[in-house]
Design a protein around this motif. Structure first.
Motif, mmCIF file in Angstrom:
data_model
loop_
_atom_site.group_PDB
_atom_site.id
_atom_site.type_symbol
_atom_site.label_atom_id
_atom_site.label_comp_id
_atom_site.label_asym_id
_atom_site.label_seq_id
_atom_site.Cartn_x
_atom_site.Cartn_y
_atom_site.Cartn_z
ATOM 1 N N ARG A 140 80.971 107.070 3.126
ATOM 2 C CA ARG A 140 81.629 105.978 3.845
ATOM 3 C C ARG A 140 83.135 106.082 3.635
ATOM 4 N N GLU A 141 83.873 105.327 4.393
ATOM 5 C CA GLU A 141 85.334 105.309 4.221
ATOM 6 C C GLU A 141 85.701 104.665 2.892
ATOM 7 N N GLY A 142 86.876 104.984 2.414
ATOM 8 C CA GLY A 142 87.386 104.356 1.205
ATOM 9 C C GLY A 142 86.705 104.814 -0.062
ATOM 10 N N ASN A 143 86.286 106.079 -0.108
ATOM 11 C CA ASN A 143 85.628 106.661 -1.280
ATOM 12 C C ASN A 143 84.397 105.856 -1.697
ATOM 13 N N LYS A 144 83.574 105.524 -0.729
ATOM 14 C CA LYS A 144 82.324 104.784 -0.951
ATOM 15 C C LYS A 144 81.156 105.600 -0.420
ATOM 16 N N VAL A 145 79.961 105.336 -0.952
ATOM 17 C CA VAL A 145 78.739 105.957 -0.460
ATOM 18 C C VAL A 145 77.640 104.904 -0.373
ATOM 19 N N ASP A 146 76.687 105.173 0.517
ATOM 20 C CA ASP A 146 75.427 104.454 0.530
ATOM 21 C C ASP A 146 74.393 105.423 -0.022
ATOM 22 N N VAL A 147 73.481 104.919 -0.845
ATOM 23 C CA VAL A 147 72.399 105.734 -1.376
ATOM 24 C C VAL A 147 71.102 105.202 -0.771
ATOM 25 N N VAL A 148 70.422 106.065 -0.021
ATOM 26 C CA VAL A 148 69.146 105.708 0.577
ATOM 27 C C VAL A 148 68.078 106.572 -0.079
ATOM 28 N N VAL A 149 67.129 105.931 -0.739
ATOM 29 C CA VAL A 149 66.056 106.649 -1.415
ATOM 30 C C VAL A 149 64.839 106.606 -0.497
ATOM 31 N N GLU A 150 64.569 107.756 0.138
ATOM 32 C CA GLU A 150 63.418 107.845 1.045
ATOM 33 C C GLU A 150 62.188 108.222 0.231
ATOM 34 N N ILE A 151 61.121 107.444 0.414
ATOM 35 C CA ILE A 151 59.893 107.644 -0.349
ATOM 36 C C ILE A 151 58.734 107.882 0.603
ATOM 37 N N LYS A 152 58.014 108.966 0.361
ATOM 38 C CA LYS A 152 56.755 109.220 1.059
ATOM 39 C C LYS A 152 55.680 109.145 -0.011
ATOM 40 N N GLU A 153 54.959 108.029 -0.020
ATOM 41 C CA GLU A 153 54.003 107.769 -1.103
ATOM 42 C C GLU A 153 52.800 108.697 -1.081
ATOM 43 N N GLY A 154 52.354 109.108 0.095
ATOM 44 C CA GLY A 154 51.151 109.921 0.190
ATOM 45 C C GLY A 154 49.916 109.062 -0.058
ATOM 46 N N GLU A 155 48.789 109.735 -0.171
ATOM 47 C CA GLU A 155 47.522 109.024 -0.392
ATOM 48 C C GLU A 155 47.401 108.593 -1.848
ATOM 49 N N GLN A 156 46.848 107.411 -2.037
ATOM 50 C CA GLN A 156 46.598 106.942 -3.393
ATOM 51 C C GLN A 156 45.342 107.621 -3.928
ATOM 52 N N ALA A 157 45.437 108.122 -5.138
ATOM 53 C CA ALA A 157 44.292 108.764 -5.792
ATOM 54 C C ALA A 157 43.491 107.690 -6.520
ATOM 55 N N LEU A 158 42.212 107.613 -6.189
ATOM 56 C CA LEU A 158 41.342 106.624 -6.818
ATOM 57 C C LEU A 158 40.217 107.337 -7.544
ATOM 58 N N VAL A 159 39.855 106.832 -8.685
ATOM 59 C CA VAL A 159 38.740 107.383 -9.447
ATOM 60 C C VAL A 159 37.547 106.476 -9.203
ATOM 61 N N SER A 160 36.484 107.038 -8.607
ATOM 62 C CA SER A 160 35.318 106.217 -8.303
ATOM 63 C C SER A 160 34.231 106.331 -9.370
ATOM 64 N N LYS A 161 34.209 107.440 -10.097
ATOM 65 C CA LYS A 161 33.169 107.608 -11.099
ATOM 66 C C LYS A 161 33.633 108.616 -12.140
ATOM 67 N N ILE A 162 33.270 108.344 -13.388
ATOM 68 C CA ILE A 162 33.545 109.272 -14.481
ATOM 69 C C ILE A 162 32.203 109.619 -15.109
ATOM 70 N N ILE A 163 31.911 110.902 -15.217
ATOM 71 C CA ILE A 163 30.657 111.370 -15.792
ATOM 72 C C ILE A 163 30.981 112.224 -17.019
ATOM 73 N N PHE A 164 30.358 111.886 -18.137
ATOM 74 C CA PHE A 164 30.534 112.670 -19.353
ATOM 75 C C PHE A 164 29.333 113.606 -19.475
ATOM 76 N N CYS A 165 29.566 114.870 -19.657
ATOM 77 C CA CYS A 165 28.505 115.861 -19.817
ATOM 78 C C CYS A 165 28.483 116.362 -21.250
ATOM 79 N N GLY A 166 27.280 116.621 -21.769
ATOM 80 C CA GLY A 166 27.154 117.204 -23.089
ATOM 81 C C GLY A 166 27.382 116.216 -24.206
ATOM 82 N N ASN A 167 27.322 114.948 -23.945
ATOM 83 C CA ASN A 167 27.534 113.950 -24.964
ATOM 84 C C ASN A 167 26.182 113.324 -25.338
ATOM 85 N N ASN A 168 25.351 114.068 -26.086
ATOM 86 C CA ASN A 168 23.985 113.602 -26.400
ATOM 87 C C ASN A 168 23.961 112.789 -27.660
#
Length: 168
Positions: A140-168
């Motif tokens: 910008r004029e007068g030794n100024k700037v605008d800072v625009v932070v563009e965010i692309k979030e993407g898909e949210q990762a969700l955990v639907s199930k946790i399985i433990f193997c070998g835990n007898n």
């Protein structure tokens, strides 16, 4: 005549600071580093002035008993905006940035990488491992700037199930 730090014979009359817009000359003078004999340590003074985060460019010249310090101030941040942040609120993002980028503060290129890393970590922690953070700097004029932070979030990762193997 006003004398600078106690052990030096440097006075305001043989010290010139060029390139200041909004910063007071005394700020630069207080960042100067002197050797034990009272002489100016030019290399350490340049490092000290850069380290303040206020200046983008620093040069120190000595000629005919006059020390000339030429600086280029970092621009001030006029506006800070976030775009594309649907999941994390602006207040949260600003708290993550923690005043490293804020309206009215000096813009410092060196903090951008850390800010982007911290924002990406926050998105990962909140289930968005593929989030992309892209800061845009608009001059910008007068030794100024605008800072625009563009965010692309993407898909949210969700955990639907946790399985433990070998835990007898």
């Amino acid at each position: 005549k006003k004398i600078l730090p106690l052990f030096t014979n440097l006075t305001y009359s043989n010290l010139v600071v060029k390139g200041l817009d909004s910063v007071n000359k005394d700020v630069v003078i207080n960042l100067l580093v002197f050797n034990r004999d009272g002489s100016l340590d030019i290399d350490e003074s340049i490092k000290s002035i850069y380290k303040s985060g206020i200046f983008d460019n620093v040069k120190i010249n000595t000629a005919n008993g006059v020390i000339t310090i030429t600086v280029k101030e970092n621009p001030g941040i006029e506006k800070l905006r976030f775009e594309g942040n649907d999941s994390l609120k602006e207040e949260m993002l600003k708290s993550i940035i923690n005043d490293r980028l804020a309206e009215g503060k000096m813009f410092n290129k060196s903090v951008i990488h850390d800010v982007v890393s911290d924002l990406q970590m926050a998105y990962r922690f909140n289930g968005f491992p593929a989030a992309k953070i892209d800061p845009k700097i608009i001059r910008r004029e007068g030794n100024k700037v605008d800072v625009v932070v563009e965010i692309k979030e993407g898909e949210q990762a969700l955990v639907s199930k946790i399985i433990f193997c070998g835990n007898n």
